[in-house]
Scaffold this active site. Structure first.
Site, PDB file in Angstrom:
ATOM      1  N   LYS A   1       0.866  -1.201  -0.090  1.00 35.92           N
ATOM      2  CA  LYS A   1       0.044   0.189   0.148  1.00 35.92           C
ATOM      3  C   LYS A   1       1.026   1.095   0.161  1.00 35.92           C
ATOM      4  O   LYS A   1       1.892   1.242   0.616  1.00 35.92           O
ATOM      5  CB  LYS A   1      -0.871  -0.053   1.385  1.00 35.92           C
TER       6      LYS A   1
ATOM      7  N   SER B   1      -9.901   2.066   2.963  1.00 34.85           N
ATOM      8  CA  SER B   1      -8.898   2.886   2.180  1.00 34.85           C
ATOM      9  C   SER B   1      -8.047   2.043   1.184  1.00 34.85           C
ATOM     10  O   SER B   1      -7.602   2.442   0.463  1.00 34.85           O
ATOM     11  CB  SER B   1      -8.251   3.960   2.876  1.00 34.85           C
TER      12      SER B   1
ATOM     13  N   SER C   1     -10.407  -0.225   7.295  1.00 39.18           N
ATOM     14  CA  SER C   1      -9.785   0.096   5.845  1.00 39.18           C
ATOM     15  C   SER C   1      -9.133  -1.259   5.163  1.00 39.18           C
ATOM     16  O   SER C   1      -8.629  -1.097   3.954  1.00 39.18           O
ATOM     17  CB  SER C   1      -8.658   1.125   5.938  1.00 39.18           C
TER      18      SER C   1
END
Lengths: 95, 495
Positions: free
Chosen positions: B78, B158, B182
């Site tokens: 990420k 997210s 998330s």
């Protein structure tokens, strides 16, 4: 609690985010939606309840008071938008 | 072997060790899948040179009989994780051009265990969002579609890029982070597994901070076994994060027996929300029945302060964010706005932050500033922290009564269309995290397991919540649920 445009402008100033005057009414209205949602917390009886600081009830660890790194000036400055002569450069601060 | 990118971590690991395949082959297969999938906008910084270099090194280690747990396995990282020399922007314009001079502890641990980084993954800006629509890179797109409808759907947020990449087999697994849901919400939206460990399990060092008392990293994987393998490689004590625990990390994979006989599973009545879709309700009941069939005891429980978790979160998270994001000032890293004649340092801050932060981030920073400001600190921030104490106590009471894990839906709906929530007020988007956010406030481990499809053919997930530091037991319960649910659906390739 209702937020008016001047409060919204004050909050933007405190947060150091430039908000144009014509954007303030919409911003104030969004704040009010979110704060309206948060107001629900007033229904909870919190008398005598300790505010949580950390999910684990622990004292933050302290490391030994010794030098662990340093002498990395070039690395520290490598990502600066404006670095000169080994310093971060900013607009004039003191008149 | 063909379609090597479709393997999970454990399958690929076993194939590598048997010599059936090399890490370079696995990595090349993923790199090709990534290049074919630009339509998903999942990988936003590709690092093929780093990947192949690490893959070659991994092949040497494997040949030499020195193969740590993730050796040679290609994964995505990420964009929130700082990776040395590789752009790490937290999907924000304000960090444009930022290349860290250091590596986050979690990505370093993964590298040390032999994992191969394929690149950086899309996400909501500063991890603030539930649909990956706040990213400076543009939306990440789910590989799933509603039947033959070609409308683009959100992979959730997210960690939307991580979810999309794993579900579309662009990588074997990916890292995510979870502040209010998330990892678990996007995992549920795309039919993969995602676990947020107990707060303190994974070091936060080198992960761009959103809300420090809530943030935790975790793996997003194709199945529960893979989650166990990757979580073990990610966690462990780190002196550079003062909230990182010194507890030993168990061998999570060895705890996957699938035997949950006699375990007590709680069903919290407060999670039965008004207007909950019948499909979600059914999925939840089916999940409870599966665990019961596997020998667990199902008990009704109450977590009375559940309703106040989201409002408390939307005080605490923005408050911490406003403080954490104060560092983006256009001086030390990232992007500085073009200044006008006579602009001083205050104008520099204000213009830099107005240009560099997207709308949602600005909104949360300002809400956080407001709730921390003089006169409102007690009314909002302190009250929210007291409510947080009560939310944590709800869970402590239930666990003290002998409950081993709690079963809930992972999300209140299946994935929705990109752009469908544009007109909604921000609070509507926040409701996505209604089932997951309690877990962050209480610091507990939570895992999302794919459990079925809705009428439109979209994945739905169930969440299991465990006792603190008992990820091994939680993973085992999730493993039993996975075995019983038998979820095998994959999105049809259209990209």
């Amino acid at each position: 609690m209702s937020i008016d445009q001047s409060t919204a402008a004050k909050v933007a100033k405190l947060a150091r985010i430039k908000v144009e005057d014509d954007a303030l009414p919409a911003l104030a209205s969004e704040f009010n939606t979110i704060l309206g949602f948060i107001e629900q917390l007033n229904e909870v009886d919190v008398e005598g309840v300790e505010p949580m600081v950390s999910v684990e009830p622990m004292r933050l660890k302290r490391r030994e008071d010794v030098v662990t790194d340093g002498s990395q000036q070039d690395k520290v400055l490598a990502n600066a938008p404006d670095a000169r002569e080994g310093f971060f450069a900013v607009p004039k601060v003191v008149e | 072997m063909s379609d090597l990118n479709k393997l999970g971590l454990s399958e690929a690991r076993d194939a590598l060790r048997k010599g059936d395949v090399t890490s370079v082959e696995l990595t090349e297969s993923c790199l090709k899948a990534i290049d074919d999938a630009d339509a998903l906008n999942a990988f936003v910084h590709k690092t093929p040179e780093i990947a192949l270099e690490r893959a070659q090194a991994a092949d040497v280690r494997i040949k030499g009989g020195d193969a740590p747990s993730m050796c040679g396995l290609p994964i995505g990282i990420k964009d929130l994780f700082c990776t040395k020399g590789v752009p790490s922007q937290a999907a924000s314009k304000i960090l444009e051009g930022f290349k860290p001079e250091y590596e986050s502890t979690v990505s370093q641990k993964l590298a040390d265990s032999g994992a191969v980084m394929l690149g950086k993954l899309n996400m909501d800006e500063f991890a603030m969002g539930s649909s990956n629509e706040t990213s400076v890179y543009g939306n990440a797109v789910s590989p799933w579609r509603r039947g033959n409808d070609d409308a683009q759907l959100t992979p959730g947020g997210s960690s939307g890029g991580s979810a999309s990449a794993v579900a579309a087999d662009l990588c074997l697994a990916a890292t995510g982070t979870d502040t209010g849901g998330s990892i678990r919400q996007p995992a549920a939206f795309v039919g993969i597994t995602g676990i947020k460990p107990t707060y303190g399990r994974c070091s936060r060092w080198g992960i761009v901070a959103f809300a420090s008392s809530l943030d935790q990293a975790g793996p997003m994987t194709k199945n529960v076994r893979d989650a166990a393998i990757m979580l073990e490689a990610m966690c462990g004590h780190d002196p550079k994060d003062s909230t990182s625990t010194e507890l030993a990390v168990p061998n999570f994979e060895a705890m996957l027996t699938g035997d949950i006989k006699g375990k007590k599973i709680g069903i919290p009545k407060e999670y039965r929300m008004d207007g909950m879709p019948a499909e979600i309700e059914k999925l939840w009941a089916d999940g409870a029945a599966m665990l019961k069939d596997a020998g667990a005891e199902i008990v009704d429980i109450s977590l009375p302060h559940t309703k106040y978790a989201l409002p408390a979160y939307y005080v605490i998270a923005p408050a911490e964010a406003s403080s954490n994001l104060a560092r983006y000032d256009g001086v030390r890293y990232g992007r500085r706005a073009q200044l006008g004649q006579g602009d001083g340092i205050t104008e520099m801050y204000e213009k830099t932050r107005a240009e560099g932060f997207g709308h949602e981030v600005q909104r949360r920073v300002m809400v956080g500033t407001y709730v921390l400001s003089a006169g409102f600190y007690d009314a909002y921030y302190n009250r929210a922290r007291k409510v947080r104490t009560l939310i944590k106590k709800d869970f402590e009471d239930v666990f003290a009564a002998g409950v081993d894990a709690i079963l809930t839906p992972a999300t209140p709906s299946a994935s929705f269309g990109l752009g469908e929530m544009t007109e909604a007020d921000p609070v509507q988007m926040y409701l996505n995290d209604v089932f997951t956010v309690t877990v962050n406030l209480a610091g507990l481990p939570g895992i999302s397991v794919p459990a079925g499809l809705d009428a439109q053919g979209l994945p739905l997930g169930l969440q299991l919540i465990g006792r603190p530091w008992d990820e091994g037991d939680l993973l085992n319960t999730a493993y039993a649920l996975e075995n019983a649910a038998g979820f095998v659906a994959k999105p049809g390739k259209w990209w």
